[in-house]
Write a protein that holds these residues in place. Structure first.
Motif, mmCIF file in Angstrom:
data_model
loop_
_atom_site.group_PDB
_atom_site.id
_atom_site.type_symbol
_atom_site.label_atom_id
_atom_site.label_comp_id
_atom_site.label_asym_id
_atom_site.label_seq_id
_atom_site.Cartn_x
_atom_site.Cartn_y
_atom_site.Cartn_z
ATOM 1 N N LEU A 278 58.938 27.361 49.261
ATOM 2 C CA LEU A 278 60.038 28.043 50.672
ATOM 3 C C LEU A 278 61.776 27.692 50.572
ATOM 4 O O LEU A 278 62.265 28.607 51.286
ATOM 5 N N LEU A 282 64.326 30.638 51.211
ATOM 6 C CA LEU A 282 65.453 30.762 52.831
ATOM 7 C C LEU A 282 66.670 30.527 52.906
ATOM 8 O O LEU A 282 67.776 30.950 52.768
ATOM 9 N N PHE A 285 68.419 33.654 52.134
ATOM 10 C CA PHE A 285 68.226 34.257 53.155
ATOM 11 C C PHE A 285 69.413 33.934 54.064
ATOM 12 O O PHE A 285 70.588 34.712 54.767
ATOM 13 N N VAL A 286 69.745 32.523 54.239
ATOM 14 C CA VAL A 286 70.575 32.172 55.316
ATOM 15 C C VAL A 286 72.291 32.243 54.798
ATOM 16 O O VAL A 286 72.868 32.944 55.164
#
Lengths: 308, 335
Positions: A278, A282, A285-286
């Motif tokens: 995860l 993430l 992405f962030v």
């Protein structure tokens, strides 16, 4: 008679000075942008992410779709990130190297964002400029079409399209292209309305320049600043849009992947303690979204004439 | 006012018709029918089934029938996947669930967002302002499909790993906010004096996940709008004549501040109803979003179309309400 050397030098200096003082609008914007630290840092981060997406595959010995059967089902205790095994980001449930998959996911997400922004820039700008320049009934009809399209819940229609024509990257791009230009058309129209009353447009009109040529030569270049700002801010929302669909499993299909699909996979298996599945998608992405927002904000401060 | 509403409706209704026709044409042009499976049915059986669903009729007849039954009887036809249910049954089952989550998310987003924005604007450049700005910048990168796993990771799984019991359940649907009684060891459940109980535990995470990014946007819009309003002359007048600050805000500043917020509510509503798909799927709520995605995987066209049209109608209705509210609040708008 030749001027003495010191005069020549002074003249040269003056010429240099003149060059420095004669700054264009864009040079002005550039200095303003580079004074904004958050925007510059974000630009560097974005460049690094782009390099990662382009060349990251060369850093790992694993292909993104090679299944390691020894790790399949034993992901929680054997697939953790480590430098010894060469799985820098660990492996996923099927024993595939997560690093290679994040490289591809980042690449696809960036591509989606850039394609969406390009469609918006080309279609949206021209559409808005034409509607704004001609005005009257043409403007009314064109903008009414935009209004109608905007009030349709597009996510649902796009999923309907993906179901009917098959889930593929091409359909995803088509769907994103269909919606991304709507806002841009409105913005471009609004700006055109103010530009078309300026003297230089009137002069061009009076000398008999063809309307399309006025739009392309005189109006669109003056729209560029605001178009670039909104295109930059559009990229992250397109990335979020694509990730949304991929999170549901309706977007990019296996063996290809995108950040949304990876986040979904990581969220689905986090109860087994494989948190790296995860966390790594993430982070990327962030970081990507954040950087685009900050660069967009920096560009707006630099280019938007309203804030000067 | 009536003519304004009529003019809006004259745009909304054709738009809805376009949506119905468009989705029908899309569905009709799909390669393969809903009953094509890997093991082909005998042609006679297939013909019988298609006759039952009216799929053997010519295109124009099908589309007229569909549009007619949708518009006059709100009948979206039978579901192709669930043999014993119609699309209306599916919607009746899932919609109240989605509506509950959507309603609470909307309330949280608006109430928290507006209060945060106003507080930040009044106390500009204080720690509260920086906190509000920080939250609204940070929440931009936390769309619902990021918030949902993170919340579950923290409050359900992480809490379980640390203490042996989850703080909040990881999903499910318990029948609404008002329940008969609290379960044992149920956090966030409050008994009511007149019997029954308020139960929030399974609602908290979906509502936070769904509302965060909109809450942040509303806070940002409210803050900048409030700052602008506070600099206007009529506020200065109100202050100069000695009104207490609270009264200035409530009586004079609030209404003009809300105008940009109001125009954001339309897009926020669309975003939340779209986001509810993620919430329904991730938290297994049994809302229409879950049916929608299931149908998308099973090529259950009639359910997809029904939900798409329903959402479209809702969106247009909501935009209409926002437009009317806007025209009512803003004296500058003449209709």
């Amino acid at each position: 008679m030749y001027p003495n050397p010191s005069t020549v030098e002074a003249l040269e200096d003056a010429a240099l000075l003149a060059e420095v003082q004669g700054r264009s609008l864009w040079a002005d914007a550039r200095t303003r942008f580079f004074r904004n630290k958050a925007a510059v840092v974000s630009l560097v981060v974005l460049a690094l992410i782009a390099l990662f997406a382009l060349f990251g595959q060369f850093l790992t010995q694993y292909e993104r779709d090679t299944v390691d059967f020894a790790l399949m089902g034993a992901n929680a205790h054997k697939g953790a990130p480590s430098f010894e095994t060469g799985h820098y980001f660990g492996t996923d449930n099927s024993g595939r190297d997560l690093f290679a998959r994040v490289v591809q996911g980042t690449g696809i997400s960036l591509m989606v964002g850039i394609v969406g922004a390009m469609v918006a820039v080309i279609v949206g700008t021209l559409y808005g400029a034409v509607a704004g320049y001609f005005g009257g009934r043409i403007d009314n009809i064109m903008m009414r079409i935009v209004d109608v399209l905007m009030s349709i819940p597009f996510m649902f229609v796009l999923i309907l399209m993906l179901v009917i024509f098959g889930r593929s990257i091409f359909m995803l791009f088509l769907g994103i292209g269909l919606i991304s230009w709507l806002d841009m058309a409105r913005i471009a129209r609004g700006q055109t309305l103010t530009i078309k009353n300026k003297e230089f447009v009137e002069v061009a009109h009076a000398t008999g320049v063809h309307p399309m040529k006025i739009i392309l030569r005189h109006i669109v270049p003056n729209l560029l600043g605001i178009v670039i700002v909104y295109a930059t801010l559009l990229v992250p929302s397109m990335i979020i849009f694509e990730s949304f669909i991929s999170f549901l499993g309706l977007g990019v299909q296996e063996p290809n992947t995108s950040l949304g699909a990876l986040i979904s996979e990581g969220a689905g298996s986090m109860q087994y303690g494989t948190l790296w599945q995860l966390i790594f998608p993430l982070i990327f992405f962030v970081l990507t979204i954040f950087s685009f927002f900050f660069v967009g904000d920096g560009l707006r401060d630099a280019l938007d004439p309203k804030d000067r | 006012m009536l003519s304004f509403i009529a003019r809006r409706l004259s745009v909304a209704i054709p738009t809805l018709l376009i949506l119905v026709v468009l989705s029908f044409v899309l569905m009709y042009s799909a390669p393969g029918g809903p009953f094509n499976s890997e093991r082909p049915l005998p042609p006679q059986v297939l013909a019988n089934i298609e006759a039952k669903y009216g799929l053997d009729q010519p295109f124009w007849k099908q589309i007229v029938n569909y549009v007619w039954s949708v518009t006059t009887q709100f009948d979206f036809g039978p579901s192709f996947q669930y043999k014993d249910r119609t699309v209306n049954d599916v919607i009746a089952q899932g919609f109240p669930v989605t509506l509950t989550y959507g309603f609470w998310s909307f309330v949280v987003a608006v109430v928290v967002g507006v209060s945060l924005g106003i507080a930040a604007a009044i106390k500009q450049n204080s720690w509260l302002d920086y906190l509000a700005v920080g939250i609204s910048v940070g929440a931009q990168v936390l769309p619902n499909f990021v918030m949902a796993p993170l919340l579950t990771l923290g409050l359900t799984l992480g809490w379980f790993w640390m203490t042996g019991a989850a703080l909040l359940p990881g999903g499910g649907w318990e029948g609404g906010v008002i329940v008969a009684a609290c379960a044992e060891k149920d956090n966030f459940c409050f008994g009511l004096p007149w019997g029954g109980a308020w139960r929030f535990d399974y609602l908290i995470m979906p509502v936070i996940a769904l509302s965060t990014s909109y809450m942040a946007s509303i806070a940002r819009i409210t803050r900048s709008s409030m700052l602008e309003v506070l600099n206007t002359n009529f506020i200065r007048t109100a202050k100069a004549k000695g009104l207490p600050m609270g009264r200035v805000i409530r009586k004079h500043a609030l209404k003009p501040t809300m105008l940009p917020v109001l125009s954001y509510l339309g897009p926020a509503f669309v975003g939340m109803i779209t986001g509810s798909v993620i919430i329904d799927v991730f938290f297994s709520t049994g809302g229409i979003g879950q049916f929608f995605v299931n149908s998308a995987f099973n090529r259950d066209y009639s359910v997809i179309m029904g939900i798409t049209i329903l959402v479209g109608a809702l969106t247009m209705f909501f935009n209409l309400v926002v437009d009317i509210l806007y025209a009512w609040i803003d004296p500058k708008i003449r209709y």
